[in-house]
Design an enzyme around this catalytic site. Structure first.
Site, PDB file in Angstrom:
ATOM      1  CD1 TRP A 130      -2.143  -2.273   1.628  1.00  0.00           C
ATOM      2  CD2 TRP A 130      -3.016  -1.161  -0.105  1.00  0.00           C
ATOM      3  NE1 TRP A 130      -3.153  -3.044   1.096  1.00  0.00           N
ATOM      4  CE2 TRP A 130      -3.710  -2.398   0.034  1.00  0.00           C
ATOM      5  CE3 TRP A 130      -3.381  -0.295  -1.137  1.00  0.00           C
ATOM      6  CZ2 TRP A 130      -4.756  -2.776  -0.807  1.00  0.00           C
ATOM      7  CZ3 TRP A 130      -4.427  -0.678  -1.988  1.00  0.00           C
ATOM      8  CH2 TRP A 130      -5.098  -1.904  -1.814  1.00  0.00           C
ATOM      9  CG  ASP A 138      -3.348   3.786   3.989  1.00  0.00           C
ATOM     10  OD1 ASP A 138      -4.378   3.578   4.658  1.00  0.00           O
ATOM     11  OD2 ASP A 138      -3.128   3.261   2.878  1.00  0.00           O
ATOM     12  CE  LYS A 196      -8.723  -3.183   3.747  1.00  0.00           C
ATOM     13  NZ  LYS A 196      -8.141  -2.199   2.846  1.00  0.00           N
TER      14      LYS A 196
END
Ligand SMILES: *Cc1c(COP(=O)(O)O)cnc(C)c1O
Length: 361
Positions: free
Chosen positions: A102, A172, A196
């Site tokens: 990511w 993030d 999530k």
């Protein structure tokens, strides 16, 4: 009904009580004559839902008043493009620390808008560690430093907040937000897709220090402007009302369960249990991440013989343990054990793993 323990990386498991409440309120929200998903986003019903979700998230995460909270669509990936547009001048340098998949995505999305400086990367070692802060070569005039708090695929998590001095730290937090107490004031921006740890997919939370919204950023449409979103109370256009409502139910559930301190306790217990089974298996199972930065949220692991992957997955499924297949980039297995995964789910997985090893050892 046969709801399994769901180890999906995202969209991920939600608390059964939250799903039941949504079911109960589906046809009509609290005597209002319509489902919340049928109400105008500007009506008093939804305004109340939206305001409570923000207030509850603020309470849950102890978000200081000098931070704004935005509820947006587009997922975390869209924020990875909006962040340079909003917080960096055209061509300005922004520093990125890459500790997994990511982090690379963040760079890919930012590259059209800033001069990306990768100040540290663990890619050469297969993303199994986090380069020490002392090794980062920060740029002199960086607009911000970007990190991925938890790498969902590689299972690598920052266990402390790196000090970047006066340069705002942008993080993030998609796969670890609200999983333990975090000092928000150490960050310039925290962003997270909801699917999530916060609720359903389709809504994204951006927590931003208000003074950063005064930065000019770059030429951009109003809809890409965080300051405009704040002014418009995250309703510049029609927001994803259903997702916002579901996120709100999940916030109330988390508060009722004891808040982030309690989830930190449960998450630590779940992770310790799983890693102890892996480490205690004599090499039958293995996780290759440096112990100090192992993720509490996503546990990738491999069986000693790939030929066992298929029976492992099918027997797990038969035992009520679903979605354990690893990401295609890594192979093997991955157990995602977010806030909504109960301790008993991880106990069931740990027992299954020990039993599987005995039967196929
Ligand atoms: C899932 C995930 C993303 C991507 O989120 P989208 O909402 O699909 O854009 C980004 N970063 C991290 C750390 C993730 O776990």
């Amino acid at each position: 009904m046969s709801r399994a323990f769901n180890f999906s990386a995202g969209p991920a498991t939600l608390p059964e009580s939250v799903l039941r409440q949504a079911q109960d309120e589906m046809l009509e929200w609290r005597g209002s004559g319509a489902s919340i998903v049928e109400h105008s986003h500007r009506g008093p019903e939804f305004i109340q839902v939206a305001a409570e979700a923000e207030a509850d998230l603020r309470t849950l995460m102890s978000i200081p008043e000098d931070y704004a909270v935005l509820f947006l669509s587009g997922g975390a990936t869209t924020q990875q493009a909006l962040i340079p547009l909003n917080f960096a001048a055209a061509g300005q340098t922004a520093d990125y620390v890459v500790t997994g998949h990511w982090g690379k995505t963040a760079i890919k999305q930012a590259k059209p808008y800033v001069a990306v400086n990768t100040v540290a990367s663990s890619e050469a070692g297969g993303f199994r560690d986090i380069p020490a802060r002392g090794e980062w070569q920060l740029s002199k005039d960086a607009a911000y430093v970007h990190i991925t708090a938890n790498e969902t695929i590689h299972g690598v998590e920052f266990r402390d907040t790196p000090d970047t001095g006066d340069v705002p730290l942008v993080a993030d937090f998609s796969s670890s937000i609200a999983s333990e107490p975090v000092d928000v004031s150490k960050y310039g921006v925290i962003y997270a897709g909801a699917q999530k740890n916060l609720g359903p997919v389709g809504i994204t939370v951006v927590i931003v220090r208000r003074d950063l919204l005064e930065r000019a950023g770059q030429n951009r449409a109003d809809i890409f402007n965080y300051a405009s979103h704040l002014k418009g109370e995250s309703m510049l256009n029609t927001p994803p009302t259903w997702n916002w409502y579901m996120l709100g139910l999940n916030m109330k559930w988390m508060l009722a369960e004891g808040g982030v301190a309690e989830f930190a306790r449960r998450n630590a217990e779940k992770a310790a249990l799983l890693y102890s089974v892996i480490d205690g298996s004599g090499g039958y199972y293995r996780n290759e991440v440096a112990a100090a930065v192992r993720s509490r949220m996503n546990v990738p692991f491999f069986l000693h013989d790939e030929a066992l992957d298929k029976p492992f997955l099918s027997e797990a499924k038969a035992a009520g343990l679903m979605a354990l297949k690893g990401h295609r980039a890594l192979g093997g297995m991955r157990a995602s054990i977010y806030n909504a995964m109960p301790v008993e789910g991880v106990k069931a997985l740990a027992d299954f793993m020990k039993d599987f090893q005995q039967r196929h050892g």
